[in-house]
Design a protein around this motif. Sequence first.
Motif, short mmCIF file in Angstrom:
data_model
loop_
_atom_site.label_atom_id
_atom_site.label_comp_id
_atom_site.label_asym_id
_atom_site.label_seq_id
_atom_site.Cartn_x
_atom_site.Cartn_y
_atom_site.Cartn_z
N ALA A 176 -5.80 16.12 11.70
CA ALA A 176 -5.21 15.05 10.90
C ALA A 176 -3.99 14.53 11.65
O ALA A 176 -3.26 15.31 12.27
CB ALA A 176 -4.82 15.55 9.53
N ARG A 177 -3.80 13.23 11.61
CA ARG A 177 -2.66 12.67 12.32
C ARG A 177 -2.13 11.43 11.60
O ARG A 177 -2.85 10.78 10.86
CB ARG A 177 -3.01 12.34 13.76
CG ARG A 177 -4.10 11.33 13.92
CD ARG A 177 -4.53 11.20 15.38
NE ARG A 177 -5.69 10.36 15.50
CZ ARG A 177 -5.67 9.09 15.87
NH1 ARG A 177 -4.52 8.51 16.16
NH2 ARG A 177 -6.77 8.39 15.95
N VAL A 178 -0.87 11.17 11.85
CA VAL A 178 -0.26 9.94 11.35
C VAL A 178 -0.71 8.84 12.30
O VAL A 178 -0.45 8.90 13.50
CB VAL A 178 1.27 10.05 11.32
CG1 VAL A 178 1.89 8.73 10.88
CG2 VAL A 178 1.71 11.20 10.41
N LEU A 179 -1.43 7.87 11.76
CA LEU A 179 -1.99 6.82 12.60
C LEU A 179 -1.00 5.69 12.83
O LEU A 179 -0.84 5.21 13.94
CB LEU A 179 -3.26 6.27 11.94
CG LEU A 179 -4.01 5.20 12.69
CD1 LEU A 179 -4.55 5.75 14.00
CD2 LEU A 179 -5.16 4.67 11.85
N ARG A 180 -0.32 5.27 11.75
CA ARG A 180 0.56 4.11 11.87
C ARG A 180 1.58 4.11 10.75
O ARG A 180 1.27 4.50 9.63
CB ARG A 180 -0.28 2.85 11.80
CG ARG A 180 0.49 1.57 12.05
CD ARG A 180 -0.43 0.40 12.01
NE ARG A 180 -0.08 -0.34 10.79
CZ ARG A 180 -0.67 -1.44 10.41
NH1 ARG A 180 -1.68 -1.92 11.08
NH2 ARG A 180 -0.29 -2.06 9.33
N ILE A 181 2.79 3.68 11.03
CA ILE A 181 3.79 3.45 9.99
C ILE A 181 4.28 2.01 10.14
O ILE A 181 4.28 1.46 11.25
CB ILE A 181 4.98 4.43 10.08
CG1 ILE A 181 5.73 4.29 11.39
CG2 ILE A 181 4.51 5.86 9.88
CD1 ILE A 181 7.01 5.08 11.45
N ARG A 182 4.67 1.42 9.01
CA ARG A 182 5.10 0.01 9.07
C ARG A 182 5.98 -0.30 7.86
O ARG A 182 5.65 0.06 6.74
CB ARG A 182 3.88 -0.89 9.06
CG ARG A 182 4.17 -2.37 9.07
CD ARG A 182 2.89 -3.18 9.11
NE ARG A 182 2.33 -3.37 7.80
CZ ARG A 182 2.49 -4.49 7.06
NH1 ARG A 182 3.20 -5.49 7.52
NH2 ARG A 182 1.93 -4.59 5.88
N ALA A 183 7.07 -0.99 8.10
CA ALA A 183 7.90 -1.53 7.03
C ALA A 183 7.64 -3.03 6.98
O ALA A 183 7.32 -3.66 8.00
CB ALA A 183 9.37 -1.25 7.29
N TYR A 184 7.77 -3.61 5.79
CA TYR A 184 7.49 -5.04 5.65
C TYR A 184 8.28 -5.58 4.46
O TYR A 184 8.86 -4.84 3.67
CB TYR A 184 5.99 -5.30 5.50
CG TYR A 184 5.34 -4.59 4.34
CD1 TYR A 184 5.14 -5.22 3.12
CD2 TYR A 184 4.92 -3.26 4.46
CE1 TYR A 184 4.53 -4.56 2.06
CE2 TYR A 184 4.31 -2.60 3.42
CZ TYR A 184 4.13 -3.25 2.22
OH TYR A 184 3.53 -2.59 1.17
N LEU A 185 8.28 -6.90 4.35
CA LEU A 185 8.94 -7.58 3.24
C LEU A 185 7.89 -7.89 2.19
O LEU A 185 6.92 -8.60 2.46
CB LEU A 185 9.61 -8.87 3.73
CG LEU A 185 10.38 -9.68 2.70
CD1 LEU A 185 11.51 -8.83 2.10
CD2 LEU A 185 10.93 -10.94 3.33
N ALA A 186 8.06 -7.30 1.02
CA ALA A 186 7.11 -7.51 -0.07
C ALA A 186 7.75 -8.37 -1.15
O ALA A 186 8.93 -8.20 -1.49
CB ALA A 186 6.69 -6.16 -0.67
N ALA A 187 6.99 -9.31 -1.67
CA ALA A 187 7.47 -10.13 -2.78
C ALA A 187 7.54 -9.26 -4.03
O ALA A 187 6.68 -8.40 -4.25
CB ALA A 187 6.53 -11.31 -3.01
N ARG A 188 8.54 -9.44 -4.83
CA ARG A 188 8.71 -8.70 -6.07
C ARG A 188 8.30 -9.59 -7.24
O ARG A 188 8.75 -10.72 -7.35
CB ARG A 188 10.16 -8.24 -6.26
CG ARG A 188 10.68 -7.40 -5.13
CD ARG A 188 10.00 -6.06 -5.11
NE ARG A 188 10.65 -5.21 -4.12
CZ ARG A 188 10.03 -4.33 -3.41
NH1 ARG A 188 8.75 -4.14 -3.56
NH2 ARG A 188 10.66 -3.60 -2.53
N HIS A 189 7.44 -9.08 -8.10
CA HIS A 189 7.00 -9.81 -9.29
C HIS A 189 7.73 -9.25 -10.50
O HIS A 189 7.79 -8.05 -10.70
CB HIS A 189 5.49 -9.66 -9.49
CG HIS A 189 4.72 -10.17 -8.32
ND1 HIS A 189 4.55 -11.51 -8.07
CD2 HIS A 189 4.09 -9.53 -7.31
CE1 HIS A 189 3.84 -11.66 -6.97
NE2 HIS A 189 3.54 -10.47 -6.48
N GLU A 190 8.28 -10.12 -11.28
CA GLU A 190 8.99 -9.65 -12.48
C GLU A 190 8.34 -10.17 -13.73
O GLU A 190 7.64 -11.07 -13.80
CB GLU A 190 10.45 -10.12 -12.43
CG GLU A 190 11.16 -9.46 -11.26
CD GLU A 190 12.62 -9.81 -11.23
OE1 GLU A 190 13.19 -10.08 -12.29
OE2 GLU A 190 13.17 -9.81 -10.15
#
Length: 135
Positions: A121-135
């Motif tokens: 088992a391995r960590v394939l990919r990590i990623r941070a991103y900007l997500a829109a917030r719904h209220e």
Amino acid sequence: MDGSDWLRLMDSSEALARLYTRPPDLASFDLFSVHIDERDTSLTLGFALDSLPERPPREWTEKGLNAFEFFLTFEGISHLRIDGWYGSRADSVTLTTGAPGEIRTEIRGDGFSASWDARRARVLRIRAYLAARHE
């Protein structure tokens, strides 16, 4: 082994390990993707968090990124069993040492379960991103 020990079972986990003092339980993430590749006998899980990890790189915070995802790939899959799948949230995701040289994974939720053994088992990919917030 408790819910945060799963990262010790991963190959190439350094990038993800740097983001946490102690990795959170996998059930605290949203399991948003399951991809089974029968040709390579592999399975990839995608996990998301609607916030950044505990210790994000400065670059992520400077860019205003606010969400995070990572993928775990399990190779050499055997004993795959999926019982029901209704798109509900996973209540538990556990990785433990299985038969000699194998990693046992179990996922349980309301009305579904999945389990398998993997040679690696391995960590394939990590990623941070900007997500829109719904209220």
